[in-house]
Design a protein around this motif. Structure first.
Motif: not given
Lengths: 222, 288
Positions: B109, B117, B139, B142-143, B146, B172
């Motif tokens: 992030p 990542l 992703l 992951a977002a 986050g 993440m």
């Protein structure tokens, strides 16, 4: 909040505050004079002054003045590009007083125009424009905004907002500041939509209005 | 606002979809943008991530401070074992070195944790034969993770220490990698919990205030922890403490850290005699 606030921004390293944010501060300062300056003195305060070499903050600020965005791969060559563009600059370390640790002051000149602009990089690439020519303000660069320098007279605020209302532009935030009663004052008006150049021209032509600067949002869509 | 890992996981399980679908749906609803455009924008980020790995691997020059550069290349040619771990380490360090060298990266992030990542997801995608489209979707997972961390805690080293930056990146990456490797939403949450648990208390102590020592190596370690969390989770090892509670604990720990250990470069490794000497030497070095 968007997923792209977490996975992003796309930027030139190494630091969102000391590099990407510094580019954006340079962009905001450039916007004030509307052109690449002939000369810029950039004063670095606090953490900017202490760590700018390692973070490329000096390159980033100059790149921003040249109109580059935070993801521009020419940022490391900003000094050479400045020389090619005829922009002279000095980087100086100093103390701006009780301001955010990541702050800078730009003293810019272009032809007969000059401006002194201060701003801070407040974290994660977010920035705040904090002063223009001695007037304090608070602008993030995220909205469409007008900076209107005007004489502190009854009706001057109404005249400006009247022009915006007539053009169906909705004001989201507004702040008026002045150095002393009855002298020059500054309006910062943030609106929801893009402001057409005809509207900017109309505001500029109003009685009591001395100068108008239009800021489009810095956000890009990469 | 995505406020809970548990909610995301339950939504995905209920709808028989992946966590990434839930997060993408959230983005479509809140941004008002077309789905294709959002996916395309994320695809661009993946491309830049992968490019930053390649650029970082080939980096032979030192960073502007002279403190870093070339360690990823060293790992690639001299690692005693060539396996997933050595690849994750090399790739994470490659991106972090490229970041220090003023290369173009995707903050994920943050810029200081940008290597985690790309390294973990690219290695896992290759190992499990995932498509580029699947990797883009991971992703979003992951977002989403986050976003929850940002809502419940913080992603800023200045507020929560390195556990909030590399720790979050690791959580993440672990969650996204589990999805990419075929794990279910529940397993995603276990990986998030265990990766972050492994880094609770990690301080942010950059030597000279620069994003190099120890940040570059910590990107490698955060990637290695994410990889370990993936192994545990896919083997069915649950986290005893739910992910949301681990995130809350991370925030509480961050608050309890003294200011000297939150990115002020006044404690930890930054305050060691060698750390101080490097910082002093570096203030004067400006090779440009």
């Amino acid at each position: 909040m968007s997923v792209f606030d977490i996975i992003g921004p796309i930027m030139i390293g190494p630091s969102s505050s000391h590099t990407a944010g510094a580019v954006k501060l340079g962009n905001l300062a450039r916007n004030v004079i509307g052109h690449t300056p002939d000369h810029a003195e950039i004063l670095l305060h606090g953490s900017f002054a202490r760590t700018y070499k390692g973070h490329g903050t000096d390159l980033a600020l100059v790149a921003g003045l040249l109109g580059m965005r935070p993801d521009d791969e020419r940022i490391p060559q900003a000094f050479h590009i400045a020389a090619g563009s005829g922009m002279q600059f000095d980087i100086v370390e100093g103390d701006l007083g009780n301001v955010h640790p990541n702050s800078a002051r730009f003293s810019l000149s272009w032809q007969n125009t000059s401006a002194i602009v201060e701003g801070s990089s407040v974290g994660g690439g977010a920035v705040v424009l904090t002063a223009v020519d001695g007037f304090s303000l608070e602008y993030s660069g995220n909205s469409h905004a007008l900076l209107v320098f005007h004489l502190d007279r009854p009706g001057s605020v109404a005249a400006v907002t009247g022009v915006l209302a007539a053009s169906m532009l909705n004001i989201g935030a507004m702040r008026v500041s002045r150095r002393e009663k009855g002298s020059e004052a500054l309006m910062l008006i943030e609106v929801d939509q893009e402001i057409p150049s005809s509207v900017v021209a109309k505001v500029s032509s109003l009685e009591y209005v001395r100068r108008v600067i239009y800021f489009a949002p810095l956000e890009d869509d990469n | 606002m995505l406020t809970s890992i548990e909610h995301m996981v339950k939504a995905a399980s209920r709808q028989h979809c992946k966590v990434s679908d839930v997060v993408l749906e959230y983005e479509v609803l809140t941004s008002g943008r077309p789905r294709d455009r959002i996916v395309e924008k994320m695809h661009k980020r993946l491309s830049i991530m992968l490019l930053s790995i390649e650029k970082g691997k080939r980096l032979t020059e030192r960073s502007p401070t002279g403190l870093s550069g070339g360690d990823a290349a060293r790992l690639l040619s001299h690692s005693p074992v060539q396996d997933m771990l050595s690849e994750v380490l090399a790739r994470a360090i490659a991106v972090a070195e490229y970041n220090a060298a003023m290369g173009k990266i995707v903050a994920a992030p943050t810029a200081g944790s940008a290597g985690v990542l790309p390294a973990v997801l690219s290695v896992i995608a290759e190992h499990f034969g995932a498509t580029e489209e699947d990797t883009v979707m991971s992703l979003f997972t992951a977002a989403g993770i986050g976003m929850v961390i940002s809502y419940r805690a913080t992603l800023a080293g200045a507020e929560g220490g390195c556990q909030a930056e590399c720790g979050s990146a690791s959580a993440m990456a672990a969650g996204a990698a589990v999805e990419l490797a075929g794990g279910d939403p529940e397993q995603v949450s276990w990986a998030v919990a265990s990766a972050l648990s492994a880094q609770l208390g990690l301080v942010c102590d950059p030597v000279g205030g620069l994003v190099e020592v120890p940040c570059i190596q910590r990107n490698g370690y955060a990637g290695a922890i994410a990889l370990s969390a993936l192994y545990l989770s896919l083997a069915g090892v649950k986290s005893h403490i739910p992910a949301d509670e681990v995130i809350d604990a991370m925030y509480a720990v961050g608050k309890a850290l003294p200011e000297s250990l939150r990115e002020t470069a006044t404690g930890g490794l930054a305050a060691t005699p060698t750390g101080v000497a490097i910082a002093t030497r570096c203030t004067g070095c400006h090779p440009r």
